[in-house]
Each structure stands twice: as structure tokens, then as C-alpha cells.
Design a protein around this motif. Sequence first.
Motif, PDB file in Angstrom:
ATOM      1  N   HIS A  87       0.529  -0.929  -0.217  1.00  8.38           N
ATOM      2  CA  HIS A  87       0.008   0.003   0.033  1.00  8.38           C
ATOM      3  C   HIS A  87       0.664   0.985  -0.066  1.00  8.38           C
ATOM      4  CE1 HIS A  87      -3.332   2.402   1.126  1.00  8.38           C
ATOM      5  NE2 HIS A  87      -2.574   3.168   1.517  1.00  8.38           N
ATOM      6  N   GLY A  88       1.155   2.031  -0.925  1.00  8.45           N
ATOM      7  CA  GLY A  88       1.397   3.224  -0.885  1.00  8.45           C
ATOM      8  C   GLY A  88       2.417   3.179  -2.425  1.00  8.45           C
ATOM      9  N   TRP A  89       2.404   2.416  -2.590  1.00  7.06           N
ATOM     10  CA  TRP A  89       3.836   2.427  -3.393  1.00  7.06           C
ATOM     11  C   TRP A  89       2.439   2.873  -5.572  1.00  7.06           C
ATOM     12  CZ3 TRP A  89       6.488   1.734  -0.558  1.00  7.06           C
ATOM     13  CH2 TRP A  89       8.238   1.822  -0.785  1.00  7.06           C
ATOM     14  N   PRO A  90       3.121   3.496  -6.191  1.00  6.09           N
ATOM     15  CA  PRO A  90       2.414   3.843  -7.293  1.00  6.09           C
ATOM     16  C   PRO A  90       2.103   3.081  -8.142  1.00  6.09           C
ATOM     17  CG  PRO A  90       4.687   4.421  -8.032  1.00  6.09           C
ATOM     18  CD  PRO A  90       4.887   3.840  -6.728  1.00  6.09           C
ATOM     19  N   GLU A  91       2.863   1.612  -8.272  1.00  6.64           N
ATOM     20  CA  GLU A  91       2.362   0.472  -9.310  1.00  6.64           C
ATOM     21  C   GLU A  91       3.438  -0.552  -8.555  1.00  6.64           C
ATOM     22  OE1 GLU A  91       3.859   1.089 -13.359  1.00  6.64           O
ATOM     23  OE2 GLU A  91       3.848   3.000 -13.177  1.00  6.64           O
ATOM     24  N   PRO A  92       3.089  -1.250  -9.572  1.00 12.12           N
ATOM     25  CA  PRO A  92       4.331  -3.118  -8.307  1.00 12.12           C
ATOM     26  C   PRO A  92       5.802  -2.982  -8.757  1.00 12.12           C
ATOM     27  CG  PRO A  92       2.486  -3.662  -9.792  1.00 12.12           C
ATOM     28  CD  PRO A  92       2.434  -2.316 -10.005  1.00 12.12           C
ATOM     29  N   GLU A  93       6.922  -3.211  -8.048  1.00 10.91           N
ATOM     30  CA  GLU A  93       8.300  -3.014  -8.046  1.00 10.91           C
ATOM     31  C   GLU A  93       8.863  -3.890  -8.754  1.00 10.91           C
ATOM     32  OE1 GLU A  93      11.240  -0.290  -5.858  1.00 10.91           O
ATOM     33  OE2 GLU A  93       9.613  -1.468  -4.616  1.00 10.91           O
ATOM     34  N   ILE A  94       9.784  -3.675  -9.256  1.00 12.16           N
ATOM     35  CA  ILE A  94      10.633  -4.629  -8.604  1.00 12.16           C
ATOM     36  C   ILE A  94      12.164  -3.725  -8.116  1.00 12.16           C
ATOM     37  CG2 ILE A  94      13.076  -6.302  -9.612  1.00 12.16           C
ATOM     38  CD1 ILE A  94      11.222  -5.620 -12.462  1.00 12.16           C
ATOM     39  N   GLY A  95      12.003  -4.910  -6.842  1.00 12.84           N
ATOM     40  CA  GLY A  95      12.817  -3.948  -6.064  1.00 12.84           C
ATOM     41  C   GLY A  95      14.413  -5.277  -5.426  1.00 12.84           C
ATOM     42  N   THR A 109      21.346  -8.026 -10.559  1.00 14.71           N
ATOM     43  CA  THR A 109      21.576  -8.207 -11.727  1.00 14.71           C
ATOM     44  C   THR A 109      20.465  -9.320 -12.657  1.00 14.71           C
ATOM     45  OG1 THR A 109      22.824  -6.309 -12.808  1.00 14.71           O
ATOM     46  CG2 THR A 109      21.976  -7.808 -14.043  1.00 14.71           C
ATOM     47  N   GLU A 110      21.039 -10.557 -11.635  1.00 19.14           N
ATOM     48  CA  GLU A 110      21.163 -11.440 -12.236  1.00 19.14           C
ATOM     49  C   GLU A 110      19.530 -12.371 -11.484  1.00 19.14           C
ATOM     50  OE1 GLU A 110      23.257 -16.324 -11.930  1.00 19.14           O
ATOM     51  OE2 GLU A 110      24.232 -14.474 -11.557  1.00 19.14           O
ATOM     52  N   ALA A 111      19.858 -12.190 -10.348  1.00 19.82           N
ATOM     53  CA  ALA A 111      18.383 -12.527  -9.441  1.00 19.82           C
ATOM     54  C   ALA A 111      17.111 -11.003 -10.182  1.00 19.82           C
ATOM     55  CB  ALA A 111      18.757 -12.637  -8.298  1.00 19.82           C
ATOM     56  N   ALA A 112      17.165 -10.109 -10.750  1.00 17.64           N
ATOM     57  CA  ALA A 112      16.190  -9.180 -10.663  1.00 17.64           C
ATOM     58  C   ALA A 112      15.694  -9.132 -11.591  1.00 17.64           C
ATOM     59  CB  ALA A 112      16.838  -7.295 -10.438  1.00 17.64           C
ATOM     60  N   THR A 113      16.382  -9.957 -12.854  1.00 17.33           N
ATOM     61  CA  THR A 113      15.913 -10.190 -14.144  1.00 17.33           C
ATOM     62  C   THR A 113      15.110 -11.800 -14.120  1.00 17.33           C
ATOM     63  OG1 THR A 113      17.941  -9.345 -15.037  1.00 17.33           O
ATOM     64  CG2 THR A 113      16.583 -10.857 -16.673  1.00 17.33           C
ATOM     65  N   ALA A 114      15.218 -12.511 -12.906  1.00 15.30           N
ATOM     66  CA  ALA A 114      15.034 -13.204 -13.376  1.00 15.30           C
ATOM     67  C   ALA A 114      13.086 -13.317 -12.270  1.00 15.30           C
ATOM     68  CB  ALA A 114      15.688 -14.366 -12.138  1.00 15.30           C
ATOM     69  N   ALA A 115      13.388 -12.098 -11.127  1.00 17.49           N
ATOM     70  CA  ALA A 115      11.969 -11.599 -10.602  1.00 17.49           C
ATOM     71  C   ALA A 115      11.022 -11.344 -11.582  1.00 17.49           C
ATOM     72  CB  ALA A 115      12.942 -10.741  -9.642  1.00 17.49           C
ATOM     73  N   ARG A 116      12.025 -10.121 -12.696  1.00 18.52           N
ATOM     74  CA  ARG A 116      10.984  -9.724 -13.470  1.00 18.52           C
ATOM     75  C   ARG A 116      10.685 -10.827 -14.833  1.00 18.52           C
ATOM     76  NH1 ARG A 116      14.649  -5.493 -17.853  1.00 18.52           N
ATOM     77  NH2 ARG A 116      15.009  -7.844 -18.625  1.00 18.52           N
ATOM     78  N   SER A 117      11.949 -11.580 -14.892  1.00 20.40           N
ATOM     79  CA  SER A 117      10.943 -13.075 -15.949  1.00 20.40           C
ATOM     80  C   SER A 117      10.125 -13.443 -15.050  1.00 20.40           C
ATOM     81  CB  SER A 117      11.441 -13.903 -16.817  1.00 20.40           C
ATOM     82  OG  SER A 117      12.451 -13.285 -16.919  1.00 20.40           O
ATOM     83  N   TYR A 118       9.569 -13.506 -14.512  1.00 25.32           N
ATOM     84  CA  TYR A 118       8.769 -14.252 -13.091  1.00 25.32           C
ATOM     85  C   TYR A 118       7.484 -13.402 -13.751  1.00 25.32           C
ATOM     86  CZ  TYR A 118       5.995 -15.779  -9.705  1.00 25.32           C
ATOM     87  OH  TYR A 118       4.934 -17.173  -9.473  1.00 25.32           O
ATOM     88  N   ALA A 119       7.364 -11.683 -13.222  1.00 32.93           N
ATOM     89  CA  ALA A 119       6.375 -11.330 -12.965  1.00 32.93           C
ATOM     90  C   ALA A 119       5.771 -11.269 -14.922  1.00 32.93           C
ATOM     91  CB  ALA A 119       7.120  -9.945 -12.949  1.00 32.93           C
ATOM     92  N   TYR A 120       6.510 -11.096 -15.489  1.00 33.84           N
ATOM     93  CA  TYR A 120       6.316 -10.759 -16.853  1.00 33.84           C
ATOM     94  C   TYR A 120       5.539 -12.160 -17.861  1.00 33.84           C
ATOM     95  CZ  TYR A 120       8.661  -6.765 -17.450  1.00 33.84           C
ATOM     96  OH  TYR A 120       8.256  -4.962 -17.413  1.00 33.84           O
ATOM     97  N   ASP A 121       6.525 -13.594 -17.041  1.00 33.36           N
ATOM     98  CA  ASP A 121       5.909 -14.850 -17.794  1.00 33.36           C
ATOM     99  C   ASP A 121       5.068 -15.638 -16.882  1.00 33.36           C
ATOM    100  OD1 ASP A 121       7.661 -14.228 -20.352  1.00 33.36           O
ATOM    101  OD2 ASP A 121       9.013 -15.251 -19.453  1.00 33.36           O
ATOM    102  N   VAL A 122       5.359 -15.314 -15.803  1.00 30.32           N
ATOM    103  CA  VAL A 122       3.858 -15.999 -15.095  1.00 30.32           C
ATOM    104  C   VAL A 122       3.145 -15.223 -14.455  1.00 30.32           C
ATOM    105  CG1 VAL A 122       3.616 -17.624 -12.347  1.00 30.32           C
ATOM    106  CG2 VAL A 122       6.318 -18.037 -13.977  1.00 30.32           C
ATOM    107  N   LEU A 123       3.197 -14.446 -13.914  1.00 27.06           N
ATOM    108  CA  LEU A 123       1.761 -13.622 -13.300  1.00 27.06           C
ATOM    109  C   LEU A 123       1.360 -12.328 -14.105  1.00 27.06           C
ATOM    110  CD1 LEU A 123       3.477 -12.336 -10.172  1.00 27.06           C
ATOM    111  CD2 LEU A 123       2.242 -13.737 -10.256  1.00 27.06           C
TER     112      LEU A 123
END
Length: 182
Positions: A87-95, A109-123
Amino acid sequence: MMRIEIPQLETERLILRGPQLSDFEAVAAFFASDRSKFVGGPMSAEQAWRTLALEAGHWALRGYGRWIVAERDTNAPVGNIGLWFPHGWPEPEIGWDLFEGFEGKGYATEAATAARSYAYDVLGWDTAISLVDPNNTASRKLAQRMGARHDGDFTHERFGTVQIWRHLSPDELVNGGMEAYA
């Protein structure tokens, strides 16, 4: 006892897994250090405990969250990286929070890229941001390495004015983006 199913992701060198009680010492050390100054620290061990619990709770409330990132070879926790939308964030974030002694290895970089792929491909997200304190050079450089662009500022009630870094969309990544050539 409530059970939360947190998916485990693996990269070449890392495992992204749900937070565990055994991670508390590493989390408390991070939040006791000056490294945590851009994410609410330094703080006491009691406050760090609450922070670890809220990371696990985010998974229960949103169905996604930030993983504890561990070295594949040693299982040493190296950071807390993933998807975040309190709550209070403007939109979903990769942190990302990278623990002392693990910088300069490309782990964030390696972990954040994997997280971004999960956000796009799975969610099914079609965009993501990262909020970066204007004085946090390392986080800004990480966002830039991932192809993110500065997309304005946001004023948070506790953290003040932070920069919004907009990540490449799934279409941009597929159609000539940095991951198209991987």
C-alpha cells in the motif's frame, strides 16, 4: 499453521526462495548496517524481524513477493530481491536489497532479471518499475543495466522523493530488447 506456497526460481549461480527463519541473522545484519539506509534502515534486530515477517506476509496477501536470494553453491543468503507492491506504492515494483560482501558479482542483476521474467511470464505483468533513491547510485546503475528508463519521480510518505525507473515491457524485451540476444 498457515502455509504459503512460494515458488523457487533458479539461475546459473543463484536460488531465489522463500524467506526462512534461518535467514534472520543475514537480514538483521543488513538492516543494522548503513547499506540499508535507502530502504528504511539502519534498524534494530526487533525491527528487522518485523521486516522479514512482512516480506513473507506480502506473499500471502499479494500472491507474489521478494525472494531471499542464496548462492547456489553455498546456500549463503546474498540479498532480498523480487516483486513488491505494498500500500502506498504507485505500481508494482521489482526491488532489490543486496547484503554486505556480495556486491560487484552481478548477483543483483541476475536475480532481478529472473524476478522480472517471473512477473511477465508467470504473473502476466505488462510493465514494472523500480523506485530508487536519487542518491543510491548502485541501484540506479542496476536499473539502467536492466534497460530501465527514468520515468519521473514519486513522493512517498516515509522515503521522500524517489525516482521511478520503468523497466522494458515484455514486448520490448522480445522485439529487440536486451534479452532477445541472450
